[in-house]
Design an enzyme around this catalytic site. Sequence first.
Site, mmCIF file in Angstrom:
data_model
loop_
_atom_site.group_PDB
_atom_site.id
_atom_site.type_symbol
_atom_site.label_atom_id
_atom_site.label_comp_id
_atom_site.label_asym_id
_atom_site.label_seq_id
_atom_site.Cartn_x
_atom_site.Cartn_y
_atom_site.Cartn_z
ATOM 1 N N HIS A 175 0.861 -1.184 0.000
ATOM 2 C CA HIS A 175 0.000 0.000 0.000
ATOM 3 C C HIS A 175 0.897 1.234 0.000
ATOM 4 C CE1 HIS A 175 -3.385 -2.618 1.795
ATOM 5 N NE2 HIS A 175 -3.663 -2.357 0.523
ATOM 6 N N GLU A 178 1.785 3.844 2.965
ATOM 7 C CA GLU A 178 2.317 3.329 4.238
ATOM 8 C C GLU A 178 3.836 3.431 4.235
ATOM 9 O OE1 GLU A 178 0.248 -0.463 4.437
ATOM 10 O OE2 GLU A 178 -1.692 0.541 4.412
ATOM 11 N N ARG A 233 -3.269 4.768 -2.020
ATOM 12 C CA ARG A 233 -3.138 3.430 -1.441
ATOM 13 C C ARG A 233 -2.936 2.339 -2.492
ATOM 14 N NH1 ARG A 233 -5.247 0.026 2.850
ATOM 15 N NH2 ARG A 233 -6.547 -1.677 2.097
ATOM 16 N N ASN A 250 -4.193 -5.489 -1.818
ATOM 17 C CA ASN A 250 -4.407 -6.469 -0.758
ATOM 18 C C ASN A 250 -5.862 -6.913 -0.645
ATOM 19 O OD1 ASN A 250 -3.107 -8.174 1.055
ATOM 20 N ND2 ASN A 250 -3.695 -6.928 2.817
ATOM 21 N N ARG A 251 -6.597 -6.765 -1.739
ATOM 22 C CA ARG A 251 -7.923 -7.386 -1.857
ATOM 23 C C ARG A 251 -7.963 -8.179 -3.153
ATOM 24 N NH1 ARG A 251 -7.583 -5.334 2.308
ATOM 25 N NH2 ARG A 251 -9.041 -4.015 3.506
ATOM 26 N N HIS A 302 2.497 -3.826 6.722
ATOM 27 C CA HIS A 302 1.645 -2.660 6.463
ATOM 28 C C HIS A 302 1.788 -1.650 7.596
ATOM 29 C CE1 HIS A 302 -1.012 -4.732 3.425
ATOM 30 N NE2 HIS A 302 -0.428 -5.768 3.981
ATOM 31 N N GLU A 376 0.942 -4.589 11.104
ATOM 32 C CA GLU A 376 0.574 -3.189 10.931
ATOM 33 C C GLU A 376 1.500 -2.438 11.886
ATOM 34 O OE1 GLU A 376 -1.616 -1.591 9.025
ATOM 35 O OE2 GLU A 376 -3.023 -3.105 8.306
#
Lengths: 415, 290
Positions: A175, A178, A233, A250-251, A302, A376
């Site tokens: 992403h 990040e 993103r 990430n989907r 992430h 994360e």
Amino acid sequence: MQSCTVLVSVTVIQMVAQSTVIRVNVKSEEQIHLLQALETAQEWEVDFWLDPVSTELPVDIRVPRFSLIPVKEHLTFHNIPFTVMIENVQELLDKEKAEMEANQMKERSTRSLNFGAYHDLNTIYSWMDTLVADYPNLITKQHIGVSYENRPMYVLKFSTGGYNRPAIWVDTGIHAREWVTQATGVWTANKIATDYGTDASLTSLLNTMDLYMLIVANPDGYVFSHTNDRMWRKTRSVNPGYACRGVDPNRNWDAGFGGPGASSYPCSDSYHGPSANSEIEVKNVVNLIQSHGNFKAFISVHSYSQLLMYPYGYVCSSANHQAELHSVGRAAAQKLTSLYGTAYQVGSICNIIYQASGGSIDWSYNSGIKYSFAFELRDTGRYGFILPADQIIPTASETWLALKHIMEYVRDHPY
Amino acid sequence: MMRLVVVLAVLMGVSGIPDVTISPPTASADTSAHPNSIPETADESEQIKARTEEGAEEDVMATGELNPNHYPARRAAQVVQHYLNTRYGSPFRLIGVQTVHSGNAEDVADSGRKYQLELSVNDIITNTTQTCSAELFFPKGKGQQPPEVKASLEELLKIDIKAQEEALYQKYKTNQTLMSAQYLPDSHGHIEPDMKPFWHLGILASSFIMLNESTENTLYNVAQVANITQLTTEEDHLEFDCHTLLHEVVSQEIIHWKMLFTWSPAEGVKVVQMKRLPHRHEREKSPKTN
């Protein structure tokens, strides 16, 4: 004043501005006396870089610009031949200063990259090359494909040999916004390179396993977050029929693809894309992992929220190895916390943060890579994506303790 | 003491662009959907062990005792944070959730859901912590109704910030030029020390919005204060126009809001007007022809 050619002191530099240095090869004692007298001639303000001491040695005289003509006339009048050594001292100093700065910058761009700052894609890519050049027996750079906008995607492979050894995968920067993750990837790669050979545990790990690091998993997005939109993103793929670009990478993985927790609307920041692996950035990784066939761990990094998670995200039921993954995750998080007290929550994606389909570690886990984790990183929302650069190294350092724990566990639990 | 004063959004439609709803059709985070594929069942004993350690599966909205590490409790705690900032926040006092200790949720007939939480919050600026009990109610039904929160702070209020507040107020009440700042913090997380109070003010004003917009399916943070500009006013407060970017974690969207708000040491923050700005893509809504 005696000196070679380089003067470093600032006051000296000020003094010698706009001066010429002339060299005299003295032929007689008389000439020596004459030159010594020159030094006392206050109005000309000359000074000697090589003093007149004997006829064996040259005499170098620095002459300020305003007195250059009278001094030259004086020497000529007394039949003292001279040559001009340095036409303009200031120019020489400027040139050397520039050279020194260039050298410093060059040095900074090799192993001395400022790890406590955010860097753009080109800088990271250049630095990768210098890292590989510095550790040719440990690291190779692999081109694993290109991005949507045709940027190269590079993986750093850490290997001490063998053939297709069991391997660990780490990706950062999937992403774009990040930024602490790409920065952590850079620091971590450098850490591994420098600690191999001195850290017993890391050394033993790399003597039996390989490590693959994809530092910028979404290069197009990363560039866009520097040039256009800090909060970008997704990827930058074109969505036919829509002005909005990009898919949430990430989907986009083949794990519960299109299920709850991902959007079917192209303008959404969690748009899953038209089909699983539609994004070339994702496909490149899938291809590598599948053709390699011997990955034992898959770790995706992430930010933000300070979480350490394991599958599943696309469903809230427990993964087969939930107990073990939870135990490893908890121990890793404790190691992380031990450094600066940064608190992390541990759990499955679906329980800890939200149900989300099409995630990378769900895919890797379902592909048989048991030790699949997602981090994360800092913080918990105060700065969020725009974490101050002075937190990069503390973040990377604490995260390394957790990563190392997981990697050591993988090493010690072959399957 | 601050009072929550929010005048409902004034539609300042610019050349016919209407206010649009925040979420494009995304899948709900409600986890009642069945999985696409069910993984092989593990050992009974291993599964049971995992469940007791991790807590029960959350197939429906979590009810009863909540796992303090799971998202239902944490989302509710975040709402408490926003509430506390609207009530007690200051350029020199910013509240953050530190830990959720325990929580409980239950349905209230057909009208909504009620939460009880025990948490620790801290004053981010001085890094002082205190425990806090909170009650929340998320109303059900059509139309976005904000949650109701009951929570209070005592310990953290004892930290004296009056002098700093007065100094800030006087400085900007009497300065020759009106202040204006962009991108707090900047892309690299940097913020000038004397701009920090304005970053905090932007966060406080945004807290009213974040509180209003919160549901059990959202988690809001301020991503960045894009712009904060002081406006002239004759009254006994400072007045600001402010544009902030909110990050909604569940949808991962960045949502832009514009606010008009006032601040004084006596009155605290009052949001006079707020308006959601259309997303970049909503301005380019017409489909491209190839």
